[in-house]
Design an enzyme around this catalytic site. Structure first.
Site, PDB file in Angstrom:
ATOM      1  N   ARG A  49      -6.783   4.916  16.569  1.00 47.38           N
ATOM      2  CA  ARG A  49      -6.039   5.413  15.402  1.00 47.38           C
ATOM      3  C   ARG A  49      -4.582   5.700  15.749  1.00 47.38           C
ATOM      4  O   ARG A  49      -3.747   5.885  14.874  1.00 47.38           O
ATOM      5  CB  ARG A  49      -6.722   6.651  14.796  1.00 47.38           C
ATOM      6  CG  ARG A  49      -6.131   7.022  13.462  1.00 47.38           C
ATOM      7  CD  ARG A  49      -6.859   8.087  12.627  1.00 47.38           C
ATOM      8  NE  ARG A  49      -8.026   8.679  13.197  1.00 47.38           N
ATOM      9  CZ  ARG A  49      -8.028   9.789  13.958  1.00 47.38           C
ATOM     10  NH1 ARG A  49      -6.896  10.416  14.224  1.00 47.38           N
ATOM     11  NH2 ARG A  49      -9.156  10.259  14.433  1.00 47.38           N
ATOM     12  N   TYR A 100       8.088  -0.550  -9.249  1.00 44.25           N
ATOM     13  CA  TYR A 100       6.677  -0.904  -9.032  1.00 44.25           C
ATOM     14  C   TYR A 100       5.804   0.228  -9.570  1.00 44.25           C
ATOM     15  O   TYR A 100       5.981   1.386  -9.187  1.00 44.25           O
ATOM     16  CB  TYR A 100       6.436  -1.129  -7.547  1.00 44.25           C
ATOM     17  CG  TYR A 100       4.997  -1.419  -7.231  1.00 44.25           C
ATOM     18  CD1 TYR A 100       4.350  -2.503  -7.811  1.00 44.25           C
ATOM     19  CD2 TYR A 100       4.270  -0.604  -6.386  1.00 44.25           C
ATOM     20  CE1 TYR A 100       3.024  -2.763  -7.537  1.00 44.25           C
ATOM     21  CE2 TYR A 100       2.946  -0.859  -6.095  1.00 44.25           C
ATOM     22  CZ  TYR A 100       2.329  -1.947  -6.685  1.00 44.25           C
ATOM     23  OH  TYR A 100       1.015  -2.194  -6.417  1.00 44.25           O
ATOM     24  N   ASP A 170      12.502   0.597  -0.834  1.00 41.75           N
ATOM     25  CA  ASP A 170      11.446  -0.424  -0.846  1.00 41.75           C
ATOM     26  C   ASP A 170      12.125  -1.795  -0.838  1.00 41.75           C
ATOM     27  O   ASP A 170      12.753  -2.202  -1.817  1.00 41.75           O
ATOM     28  CB  ASP A 170      10.570  -0.237  -2.090  1.00 41.75           C
ATOM     29  CG  ASP A 170       9.377  -1.190  -2.123  1.00 41.75           C
ATOM     30  OD1 ASP A 170       9.469  -2.282  -1.540  1.00 41.75           O
ATOM     31  OD2 ASP A 170       8.365  -0.839  -2.763  1.00 41.75           O
ATOM     32  N   LYS A 195       3.077  -9.018   0.714  1.00 40.98           N
ATOM     33  CA  LYS A 195       3.813  -9.989  -0.101  1.00 40.98           C
ATOM     34  C   LYS A 195       4.511 -10.996   0.814  1.00 40.98           C
ATOM     35  O   LYS A 195       3.840 -11.765   1.469  1.00 40.98           O
ATOM     36  CB  LYS A 195       4.773  -9.244  -1.022  1.00 40.98           C
ATOM     37  CG  LYS A 195       4.139  -8.014  -1.723  1.00 40.98           C
ATOM     38  CD  LYS A 195       3.086  -8.368  -2.738  1.00 40.98           C
ATOM     39  CE  LYS A 195       2.319  -7.153  -3.279  1.00 40.98           C
ATOM     40  NZ  LYS A 195       3.128  -6.066  -3.802  1.00 40.98           N
TER      41      LYS A 195
END
Ligand SMILES: *Cc1c(COP(=O)(O)O)cnc(C)c1O
Length: 362
Positions: A49, A100, A170, A195
């Site tokens: 992790r 978004y 972003d 993306k």
């Protein structure tokens, strides 16, 4: 890793960064490191992790492209939610009126926790600059999803710096090949690597990046602590697939961008289309078809090469009417179709749109 000459172009970095060290017999690619634990005494990893060698290679490559330190997350939203924890408690956040929609929903959740939200038109630099006064953070998205509004990114980030405002950006739509916000003063850049960075519509993954300076290092440590503690980690196989996809980012983007420019021009001259929203770069565009929501739905449904599906940034062309989602902003016109232009033959893409527009007279 890390033995590349200085000053390489991004087109070289997408190919060359994040490779194993050059040694006789060494593999050209990193491996998918599938291990949750590491032999004691604890070295730099200890537990899956906290760190992973495949993440490290991907982070090195994306970090080299953006000019910062990268951390991989489970998805774009996992990276965004980690970045939003950096906003000082109770501080005002300046954000685009329509961005978004899941990011907007996350910001609205913060309003429930005492943050003031100042919604702005990101294309209006004066409005953004005025809203930054006394604010704690700026959330920047440019071009915005799906309205394709473009901010004056250098001016807005300079204004944020001058006001001492934490600037979060972003960069999913522009990609580091078209815009590098860290160099322009952003504190944190996030990506939905799902993306363009991956580019094949087969992986969900996110990235958060910080500047390579003392302030950036402090933010990096907080993002890393958040990821290690709350566990929004990427799978090693997913990280490997994004690194594989990244190798062709420059050629994919050049091809898809050229297709988008041609299509934007043809659509702008088409009387069956009321408006084309195309920022002049990148491979995303939006069109408002003549007629109502039903007319736009008919166009999307009539496509045979374009796929009526959500998401974007893959090699295949996708089309969708964003207002079909109840969570989409009502600033988005009902007849708006968002187009993620792929790398197919541009005339095949055009002919398909042409017949679909013909099948749905406005
Ligand atoms: C898709 C997208 C996200 C969310 O990323 P996921 O990987 O789906 O979590 C965030 N921002 C933008 C601009 C996006 O297009």
């Amino acid at each position: 890793m890390g033995d590349l000459p200085e000053g390489l172009a991004p087109e070289t970095l997408v190919v060359a960064a994040g490779r194993p060290p050059r040694r006789p017999g060494a593999p050209v690619n990193v491996s998918v490191e599938l291990s949750t634990t590491y032999a004691a005494p604890p070295g730099s990893v200890a537990y899956g992790r906290y760190d992973n060698a495949t993440w490290a290679a991907l982070q090195e490559a994306i970090g080299a492209l953006e000019g910062g330190r990268a951390l991989a997350f489970a998805s774009g939203m996992a990276a965004i939610s980690a970045a939003l924890t950096l906003v000082p408690a109770g501080g005002a956040i300046v954000a685009p009126r329509a961005a978004y929609n899941t990011t907007t929903a996350a910001l609205v959740d913060l309003a429930d926790h005492g943050h003031e939200l100042r919604w702005v038109d990101v294309a209006d630099t004066a409005e953004v600059t005025a809203a930054l006064r006394g604010a704690a953070a700026l959330w920047l998205e440019s071009p915005t999803n799906p309205l394709m509004e473009v901010a004056d990114v250098p001016a807005v980030l300079a204004a944020a710096r001058a006001s001492g405002v934490l600037a979060l950006c972003d960069n999913t739509f522009a990609t580091p090949l078209r815009c590098r916000p860290l160099a322009l003063g952003a504190d944190v850049v996030v990506h939905s690597a799902t993306k363009y960075l991956c580019g094949h519509s087969d992986v969900l993954l996110g990235v958060a990046l910080t500047r390579p300076d003392a302030r950036g290092d402090a933010l990096h440590e907080r993002l890393l602590a958040h990821r290690s503690r709350y566990g929004g980690i990427a799978g090693p196989m997913e990280a490997w697939l994004v690194l594989r996809g990244l190798r062709t980012l420059a050629v994919r983007l050049d091809r898809a961008g050229a297709n988008a420019a041609t299509l934007a021009q043809r659509l702008a001259a088409d009387p069956r289309v009321d408006r084309v929203r195309y920022p002049g770069f990148g491979a995303m565009l939006a069109v408002e078809v003549a007629g109502d929501a039903a007319a736009a739905d008919r166009v999307a449904a009539a496509c045979r090469v374009w796929l009526d599906a959500t998401s974007l940034g893959g090699v295949e062309s996708l089309i969708e009417r964003r207002r079909r989602y109840p969570g989409e902003s009502d600033l988005v016109p009902e007849n708006l179709l968002r187009l993620s232009v792929g790398i197919e033959d541009v005339d095949d893409l055009w002919h398909d749109l042409d017949q679909a527009l013909g099948a749905a007279p406005g």
